[in-house]
Design an enzyme around this catalytic site. Structure first.
Site, PDB file in Angstrom:
ATOM      1  N   ASP A 203      16.747  -8.871  -5.528  1.00  0.00           N
ATOM      2  CA  ASP A 203      15.926  -9.513  -6.557  1.00  0.00           C
ATOM      3  C   ASP A 203      14.498  -8.966  -6.533  1.00  0.00           C
ATOM      4  O   ASP A 203      13.783  -9.119  -5.538  1.00  0.00           O
ATOM      5  CB  ASP A 203      15.940 -11.026  -6.268  1.00  0.00           C
ATOM      6  CG  ASP A 203      15.422 -11.849  -7.414  1.00  0.00           C
ATOM      7  OD1 ASP A 203      14.906 -11.271  -8.374  1.00  0.00           O
ATOM      8  OD2 ASP A 203      15.528 -13.095  -7.329  1.00  0.00           O
TER       9      ASP A 203
ATOM     10  N   GLY B 267      16.504  -7.471 -16.421  1.00  0.00           N
ATOM     11  CA  GLY B 267      16.701  -6.588 -17.580  1.00  0.00           C
ATOM     12  C   GLY B 267      15.575  -5.587 -17.801  1.00  0.00           C
ATOM     13  O   GLY B 267      15.596  -4.839 -18.781  1.00  0.00           O
TER      14      GLY B 267
ATOM     15  N   ASP C  58      16.176 -16.229 -15.798  1.00  0.00           N
ATOM     16  CA  ASP C  58      17.039 -17.240 -15.193  1.00  0.00           C
ATOM     17  C   ASP C  58      17.626 -18.210 -16.225  1.00  0.00           C
ATOM     18  O   ASP C  58      16.929 -18.670 -17.128  1.00  0.00           O
ATOM     19  CB  ASP C  58      16.243 -18.066 -14.175  1.00  0.00           C
ATOM     20  CG  ASP C  58      15.988 -17.274 -12.902  1.00  0.00           C
ATOM     21  OD1 ASP C  58      16.101 -16.034 -12.937  1.00  0.00           O
ATOM     22  OD2 ASP C  58      15.670 -17.908 -11.881  1.00  0.00           O
TER      23      ASP C  58
HETATM   24  C1  GAL Z   1      15.116 -15.596  -9.127  1.00  0.00           C
HETATM   25  C2  GAL Z   1      16.526 -15.221  -9.501  1.00  0.00           C
HETATM   26  C3  GAL Z   1      17.399 -16.405  -9.213  1.00  0.00           C
HETATM   27  C4  GAL Z   1      17.314 -16.758  -7.751  1.00  0.00           C
HETATM   28  C5  GAL Z   1      15.860 -16.964  -7.317  1.00  0.00           C
HETATM   29  C6  GAL Z   1      15.724 -17.119  -5.829  1.00  0.00           C
HETATM   30  O1  GAL Z   1      14.275 -14.529  -9.402  1.00  0.00           O
HETATM   31  O2  GAL Z   1      16.588 -14.842 -10.842  1.00  0.00           O
HETATM   32  O3  GAL Z   1      18.735 -16.131  -9.608  1.00  0.00           O
HETATM   33  O4  GAL Z   1      17.904 -15.734  -6.996  1.00  0.00           O
HETATM   34  O5  GAL Z   1      15.041 -15.896  -7.739  1.00  0.00           O
HETATM   35  O6  GAL Z   1      14.419 -17.305  -5.423  1.00  0.00           O
END
Ligand code: GAL
Length: 739
Positions: free
Chosen positions: A491, A534, A555
């Site tokens: 991420d 994306g 999200d």
């Molecule tokens: C976001 C991600 C989520 C989750 C979260 C965890 O950026 O899109 O799906 O993984 O971080 O902190």
């Protein structure tokens, strides 16, 4: 004047009141990034600040990727007439919509409320809907004069600021302290009726009296099918329980309304929800082999595949044509070993029980590409957020084995929140106290025939503020390999801080190339899931950089707006989906979700949940269940165990559906399938029933005369060259066409 409050099932905290007692504070906000104590003062001149809307995060309004402090200021009049007209005259309530993440609220320079920490500690972070109540005689309030509301926000990551639906100031009324709690499960009775208990409660010591009116309405004709009124009394600690049963109805959703009228103030609170209905037939006693028709693994790496099969237990499994190096456990259907030689191995699986025998042709492809069909599994985030722990992951694994693995589900993925605050002296990542033995947990998951996933960031910190893999990529990949990890979600998060502030395409690719190289040194098949929302049109280069999937959006939330906006916008990325490389429109929001300690029923209606699973399957999306697996109800299980729906997602051709028709009221998405058939989703995007006709002539559906309703697993008899179907509001009819 009478006040009416409506709580809908879509937005559980939405209040609609008669206008007179409510001052909307939706428009006129000014915004500045940064932080200064002077910004709380009513005298501060904010004219040069930027205008900002409070219905969407600041990221969407010219502040991409901005985390940290931001201030919102609003000048507004507060007429004392709202106090005079109110039944209770003692308090006002300020609704701020959603605050992301933490806030301090100043009215005319005085602090009137705060929630969550301002120090950036993720553990005290309190993203969510926010309202504050203050006494009507609080000297901070300037009745009939201009007031200045200043909101100091600290965003710890991801979307930030004030957003959501409802921003208003109102007098607190008697009914503001009432909750109509519909969180309980629906039960499906043997005679196919449904029953449930809802309750009315309050934290106030006031003894509430009044009437509860209960209605069942047919959403197609808008006629009430049943109505009952009951006297109710409740107070703090003594809720009023209202159990009800609805006799068998045709399989679709009905609207339930719970309408409470408070006796003295005549205030009304309304909450509505829709009834669930299960279309998926129960699997029979005869064996049936489910899941994809193909599985890819790399030569020389540990191989693990469990044959997914339903049917009466015990069952015995056999396989003809397994490549050298693999062995099958005939009691569990788990295939393990190592294959040295690349190649395509046609196999025949056989499953036998006291009710019969079933065979299925299957292909094992030993080569460079893994994840030939989208991942099917569970991820902790949408259920537990940062509160995930070993126990919750074990419950998910056990539940998957008991209820879902027979349909092909197999990944148990731990999202953010597992990392210790410090690396070891030699720089190794270790889990925090919530995961006392990561290797042991992985071993347990593997012993069930399932696979284990983990999460990290290419930046120094994850989105949740935990340690990321920056400058430790090789070490982390090795640790994952030692633990037996099979899936990595990677991420972007704080990588923004260590890359070019305006990243080029090469900058976007870089962190994923670095980790790809590190993973390639590990003798394990580790699925690589990119999570960077994306950016840089990731679908155009995700496969080349070695991603098995890549998030194509921000999200998801459990609202129609979020799910439908994401799902129906997967157009530009569609053509890039292919075996081994899929677009990922984010994880599922069905079942009990909550992103933290408290789980609640998904705010998607049952029809919206059918749309969610159907659309994600048409999109060849990884299906990652995001709910508390320990609390799977029958409706959610029905959604997740329909083998014909899952087969559309898992189709070996690996194509993504295209948006073939888009009107204001409906959409049609068509996916080509390996066997020459077409999966077609007819989606009603409006909030009224629609009758929709599919032409099966002079278009790509010409000649496809066999129509199967996939959710019901039944052929549909049609004549001629049209197929006409009624579709529920926000619902879907999913069919498979063949020649
Ligand atoms: C976001 C991600 C989520 C989750 C979260 C965890 O950026 O899109 O799906 O993984 O971080 O902190």
């Amino acid at each position: 004047m009478r006040k009416i409050f409506i709580l809908t099932s879509l937005t559980a905290a939405l209040f609609l009141k008669a206008a007179a007692q409510e001052i909307p504070i939706e428009n006129g906000w000014q915004f500045a990034r940064g932080d200064s104590s002077q910004w709380a003062s009513p005298a501060y001149n904010d004219l040069k600040w930027q205008h900002i809307e409070v219905n969407k995060p600041w990221e969407e309004q010219g502040y991409p990727n901005y985390d940290g402090f931001g201030w919102y200021r609003l000048h507004f009049m507060l007429p004392s007439s709202i106090k005079e007209k109110a039944f209770l005259k003692d308090s006002i309530r300020i609704n701020l919509g959603i605050v992301d993440d933490n806030d301090e609220v100043y009215l005319n320079g005085k602090l009137i409320g705060e929630y969550g920490g301002m120090g950036g500690d993720i553990k005290t972070s309190k993203y969510g809907p926010r309202s504050y109540t203050i006494a009507a005689n609080n000297p901070a309030i300037l009745w009939d004069k201009e007031n200045v509301l200043a909101v100091r926000i600290f965003d710890t990551g991801g979307a930030g600021g004030l957003y959501g639906d409802k921003h208003s100031i109102s007098m607190l009324s008697l009914i503001d302290n009432v909750t109509i709690n519909t969180d309980g499960d629906f039960y499906f009775e043997e005679n196919e009726g449904i029953s449930k208990t809802i309750y009315l409660s309050t934290r106030s010591n006031y003894v509430y009296k009044g009437k509860l009116n209960f209605k069942v309405t047919d959403p197609e004709t808008n006629t009430d099918m049943r109505e009952a009124t009951t006297d109710v009394v409740f107070t703090a600690g003594k809720p009023f329980n209202y159990p009800f049963t609805i006799d068998k109805l045709p399989k679709r959703s009905y609207k339930l309304s719970y309408i409470f009228t408070e006796e003295r103030s005549h205030d009304i609170m309304v909450k509505t929800e829709s009834t669930p209905y299960v279309l998926t037939p129960y699997p029979g006693a005869k064996p049936r082999i489910n899941g994809a028709d193909v599985y890819g693994a790399r030569p020389g790496n540990p191989f693990l595949y469990m044959i997914p099969a339903t049917g009466r237990k015990p069952m015995s499994y056999s396989a003809a044509g397994l490549p050298d190096g693999l062995k099958l456990d005939s009691r569990t259907g788990i295939i393990t070993g190592v294959v040295a030689q690349k190649g395509e191995y046609p196999v025949v699986f056989t499953v036998h029980n006291s009710a019969g025998t079933k065979t299925k042709k299957f292909t094992i492809k030993i080569g460079d590409v893994i994840g030939l069909t989208p991942a099917l599994g569970w991820n902790s985030w949408n259920a537990f957020g940062l509160t995930v722990n070993d126990q919750k992951a074990r419950v998910a694994a056990k539940t998957m084995t008991d209820k879902l693995a027979a349909h092909g589900w197999n990944y148990i993925n731990i999202d953010d929140g597992w990392e210790a605050p410090q690396r070891t002296a030699s720089g190794e990542i270790i889990p925090n106290q919530k995961f006392p033995d990561m290797k042991g947990l992985t071993g347990y998951v593997h012993s069930l025939g399932l696979k284990m996933g983990i999460y990290s960031s290419p930046g120094p910190r994850t989105c949740g503020g935990y340690l990321g893999s920056w400058q430790h990529e090789d070490q982390d990949a090795k640790t994952y390999g030692d633990w037996g990890i099979d899936y990595l979600k990677y991420d972007w998060c704080s990588y923004s801080e260590v890359t070019n502030p305006s990243p080029t395409l090469a900058d976007y690719k870089k962190p994923y190339q670095v980790m790809r190289t590190s993973l390639d040194k590990i003798p394990r098949d580790i699925m690589f899931s990119f999570c960077q929302y994306g950016m840089g049109d990731v679908w155009k280069w995700g496969a080349e950089v070695g991603g098995n999937s890549w998030r194509s959006t921000g999200d998801i939330e459990d609202t129609w707006k979020s799910m439908s906006t994401i799902g129906f916008n997967q157009v530009a990325d569609g053509p890039y989906a292919q075996p081994g490389h899929f677009n990922d429109p984010d994880m599922l929001v069905v079942g009990k979700v909550g992103w933290g300690d408290n789980q609640r029923n998904s705010r998607l209606s049952p029809d919206e949940q059918y749309t969610h699973i159907s659309l994600w399957s048409l999109l060849s999306s990884p299906l990652l269940i995001g709910c508390d697996m320990g609390k799977l109800d029958r409706f959610t299980l029905g959604l997740l165990t329909n083998d014909e729906v899952i087969a559309i997602d898992q189709d070996a051709l690996g194509k993504e559906a295209r948006q073939a028709i888009k009107t204001d009221n409906y959409q049609v998405w068509i996916k080509d399938l390996e066997d020459g058939g077409k999966a077609v989703g007819v989606f009603n995007t409006s909030d009224k029933y629609q009758t929709i006709t599919l032409q099966l002539k002079d278009n790509e559906l010409g000649g496809y005369t066999k129509i199967r309703n996939v959710w019901e697993q039944k052929y549909i008899i049609t004549s001629g060259t049209n197929y006409t179907t009624k579709v529920a509001p926000h619902g879907v009819v999913l069919v498979k066409l063949s020649k």
